[in-house]
Design an enzyme around this catalytic site. Structure first.
Site, PDB file in Angstrom:
ATOM      1  N   SER A   1      10.318  20.491  17.830  1.00 13.11           N
ATOM      2  CA  SER A   1       9.314  19.594  18.394  1.00 13.11           C
ATOM      3  C   SER A   1       9.251  18.231  17.727  1.00 13.11           C
ATOM      4  O   SER A   1       8.487  17.370  18.156  1.00 13.11           O
ATOM      5  CB  SER A   1       7.934  20.254  18.295  1.00 13.11           C
ATOM      6  OG  SER A   1       7.911  21.463  19.004  1.00 13.11           O
ATOM      7  N   THR A   2      10.048  18.018  16.691  1.00  9.62           N
ATOM      8  CA  THR A   2       9.936  16.783  15.924  1.00  9.62           C
ATOM      9  C   THR A   2      10.144  15.541  16.788  1.00  9.62           C
ATOM     10  O   THR A   2       9.434  14.543  16.639  1.00  9.62           O
ATOM     11  CB  THR A   2      10.932  16.789  14.750  1.00  9.62           C
ATOM     12  OG1 THR A   2      10.544  17.823  13.827  1.00  9.62           O
ATOM     13  CG2 THR A   2      10.950  15.456  14.027  1.00  9.62           C
ATOM     14  N   ASP A   3      11.112  15.596  17.715  1.00 10.40           N
ATOM     15  CA  ASP A   3      11.403  14.398  18.506  1.00 10.40           C
ATOM     16  C   ASP A   3      10.263  14.017  19.433  1.00 10.40           C
ATOM     17  O   ASP A   3      10.180  12.883  19.896  1.00 10.40           O
ATOM     18  CB  ASP A   3      12.707  14.571  19.294  1.00 10.40           C
ATOM     19  CG  ASP A   3      12.626  15.689  20.323  1.00 10.40           C
ATOM     20  OD1 ASP A   3      11.968  16.718  20.032  1.00 10.40           O
ATOM     21  OD2 ASP A   3      13.214  15.542  21.405  1.00 10.40           O
TER      22      ASP A   3
ATOM     23  N   ARG B   1       5.552  26.519  22.281  1.00 12.76           N
ATOM     24  CA  ARG B   1       5.581  25.450  23.291  1.00 12.76           C
ATOM     25  C   ARG B   1       4.205  25.230  23.916  1.00 12.76           C
ATOM     26  O   ARG B   1       4.090  24.856  25.070  1.00 12.76           O
ATOM     27  CB  ARG B   1       6.627  25.726  24.377  1.00 12.76           C
ATOM     28  CG  ARG B   1       7.989  26.164  23.891  1.00 12.76           C
ATOM     29  CD  ARG B   1       8.560  25.277  22.814  1.00 12.76           C
ATOM     30  NE  ARG B   1       8.724  23.892  23.243  1.00 12.76           N
ATOM     31  CZ  ARG B   1       9.070  22.890  22.434  1.00 12.76           C
ATOM     32  NH1 ARG B   1       9.251  23.112  21.147  1.00 12.76           N
ATOM     33  NH2 ARG B   1       9.208  21.674  22.903  1.00 12.76           N
TER      34      ARG B   1
ATOM     35  N   ILE C   1       6.890  12.715  16.796  1.00  9.94           N
ATOM     36  CA  ILE C   1       6.956  11.394  16.163  1.00  9.94           C
ATOM     37  C   ILE C   1       6.316  10.317  17.047  1.00  9.94           C
ATOM     38  O   ILE C   1       6.054   9.215  16.582  1.00  9.94           O
ATOM     39  CB  ILE C   1       8.410  10.995  15.845  1.00  9.94           C
ATOM     40  CG1 ILE C   1       9.248  10.924  17.121  1.00  9.94           C
ATOM     41  CG2 ILE C   1       9.015  11.941  14.826  1.00  9.94           C
ATOM     42  CD1 ILE C   1      10.664  10.407  16.902  1.00  9.94           C
TER      43      ILE C   1
ATOM     44  N   GLU D   1       6.407  25.114   9.828  1.00  8.66           N
ATOM     45  CA  GLU D   1       6.294  26.557   9.978  1.00  8.66           C
ATOM     46  C   GLU D   1       6.953  27.252   8.787  1.00  8.66           C
ATOM     47  O   GLU D   1       8.030  26.863   8.355  1.00  8.66           O
ATOM     48  CB  GLU D   1       6.985  27.013  11.270  1.00  8.66           C
ATOM     49  CG  GLU D   1       6.328  26.500  12.532  1.00  8.66           C
ATOM     50  CD  GLU D   1       7.065  26.949  13.788  1.00  8.66           C
ATOM     51  OE1 GLU D   1       7.896  27.878  13.690  1.00  8.66           O
ATOM     52  OE2 GLU D   1       6.815  26.366  14.854  1.00  8.66           O
TER      53      GLU D   1
ATOM     54  N   VAL E   1       0.134  10.444  20.787  1.00  8.81           N
ATOM     55  CA  VAL E   1      -0.309  11.359  21.843  1.00  8.81           C
ATOM     56  C   VAL E   1      -0.156  10.666  23.198  1.00  8.81           C
ATOM     57  O   VAL E   1      -0.682   9.571  23.416  1.00  8.81           O
ATOM     58  CB  VAL E   1      -1.776  11.777  21.624  1.00  8.81           C
ATOM     59  CG1 VAL E   1      -2.236  12.686  22.757  1.00  8.81           C
ATOM     60  CG2 VAL E   1      -1.935  12.468  20.281  1.00  8.81           C
TER      61      VAL E   1
ATOM     62  N   ARG F   1      -2.105  26.621  26.668  1.00  9.45           N
ATOM     63  CA  ARG F   1      -1.477  25.655  27.558  1.00  9.45           C
ATOM     64  C   ARG F   1      -1.122  26.339  28.873  1.00  9.45           C
ATOM     65  O   ARG F   1      -0.864  27.553  28.897  1.00  9.45           O
ATOM     66  CB  ARG F   1      -0.216  25.084  26.911  1.00  9.45           C
ATOM     67  CG  ARG F   1       0.414  23.940  27.693  1.00  9.45           C
ATOM     68  CD  ARG F   1       1.700  23.470  27.031  1.00  9.45           C
ATOM     69  NE  ARG F   1       2.258  22.323  27.736  1.00  9.45           N
ATOM     70  CZ  ARG F   1       3.443  21.794  27.472  1.00  9.45           C
ATOM     71  NH1 ARG F   1       4.196  22.305  26.512  1.00  9.45           N
ATOM     72  NH2 ARG F   1       3.879  20.757  28.156  1.00  9.45           N
TER      73      ARG F   1
END
Length: 374
Positions: free
Chosen positions: A285-287, A78, A290, A99, A293, A183
């Site tokens: 994390s795909t949603d 994350r 897509i 991954e 940035v 992060r």
């Protein structure tokens, strides 16, 4: 009788671990036989042969070996690792892919073998020396990275926890480079908890526990990155990557010694295309990735962390200060975004972006779909 999803997942994990062990053992036995032959015949140790070759969809052939400039992307989950690899994947000469999940497990097993003096002595007596193990692990990792996606001039691996072993990987692959995604730990932990992303050892019912575990994990990775050295390991702050993607990516491409290409600023346009960005519907994390940035995720955590944890933040997570974050800032000031990012954010808020129709796998239920780009 009903079988829970968790039990199915555990069973699948056990099967995967057994297959992984079987493959590594096969590599070890092959290396051991070669070493025994050299000892019996008096043969001189020769340098390892080139690894493997692959041909891409344009019939271009690529050769991969331990001396190639592999790229490893990692960090605490994350922290923006998926966004980072998607931006790299958009470059026509780079392929990261999803991954692998098994490379960090193999590295953890290798580390465990080295930690036990008794086990190491037994392995040495059996002829399974560090040299044999390293050769087998190197061959396994290279094969997985090369064959789990499309061929490309530059290959990269994105498994977040691989950078807990960056020192060892830098030994296995002497020309490799490492990108450590950093992060704000408060944002990473809020993303884990709000999206119910299970990570071994993290108690998702406790912000305090997750922040303590985040601090320990990021400290270990950051320490190894410093030991590998600035010529081979580059810390990348997620917030700066999002606020200033052009400047950040230009620095990263110079660090990797790969030519600049504007495509890295528009990864969303390359999703699902040959030689582009491969994404799976089953990845958490795909949603988010897509989308172009954008600023949606930067301060989502503000107001969600319990007051007692906020009050103790500097003590709970001292790495925040070490990495340049103010543990007492709520909300923080990460900086002003580039115009491109402001425009992207406005588009995302209006829903003005395309959802790719050719993602891999089956859809899964995702929590808080406007939240963080991992």
């Amino acid at each position: 009788m009903r079988i829970s999803t968790r039990r199915v997942a555990m069973a699948a994990g056990c099967v995967a671990s057994m297959l992984l062990m079987a493959h590594v053992c096969q590599q070890v036995l092959e290396c051991q036989r070669e070493e025994a032959y050299r000892k019996d015949s008096g043969a001189v140790m020769q340098p390892e042969q080139d690894g493997l070759s692959m041909v891409d969809w344009q019939r271009v052939e690529y050769h991969y070996n331990k001396d190639m400039p592999l790229i490893f992307v990692g960090g605490v989950p994350r922290s923006g690792t998926t966004l980072m690899r998607a931006m790299l994947d958009a470059h026509p000469e780079i392929r990261c892919g999803e991954e692998t999940r098994i490379i960090p497990r193999l590295l953890a097993m290798r580390q465990a073998w080295s930690k036990s003096e008794r086990e190491k002595m037994r392995l040495d007596e059996a002829g399974v020396t560090d040299q044999v193990l390293d050769s087998a692990v190197r061959a396994f990792i290279l094969e997985v990275i090369a064959r789990h996606g499309e061929p490309a001039q530059y290959l990269c691996n994105k498994d977040p926890f691989t950078l807990k072993s960056s020192l060892y990987l830098s030994h296995l692959f002497p020309n490799s480079r490492f990108l450590l995604l950093l992060r704000d730990g408060r944002a990473s932990v809020h993303s884990m908890i709000s999206r119910k992303v299970t990570i071994a050892g993290f108690d998702l019912s406790s912000y305090r526990d997750c922040l303590v575990k985040w601090n320990k994990a990021v400290e270990a990775m950051y320490s190894q990155c410093l030991q590998v050295g600035p010529s081979r390991c580059k810390p990348v702050h997620y917030e700066q990557l999002v606020l200033h993607p052009r400047r950040s990516m230009q620095e990263i491409m110079r660090f990797l010694d790969i030519r600049w290409d504007e495509a890295v600023l528009h990864h969303e346009d390359a999703i699902g295309k040959p030689g582009g960005v491969s994404l799976s519907k089953t990845e958490r994390s795909t949603d988010q990735v897509i989308k172009p940035v954008n600023l949606e995720a930067l301060s989502k955590w503000v107001g969600h962390i319990p007051v007692d944890v906020v009050m103790d933040m500097a003590e709970i997570a001292p790495m925040l200060t070490r990495l340049g974050y103010d543990p007492n800032a709520n909300p923080p000031n990460y900086g002003s975004p580039d115009p491109l990012v402001v425009n992207n954010t406005q588009r995302v808020m209006k829903g003005d972006f395309k959802t790719p129709a050719n993602l891999k796998g089956q859809p899964q239920v995702l929590q808080n779909t406007s939240e963080t780009q991992r």
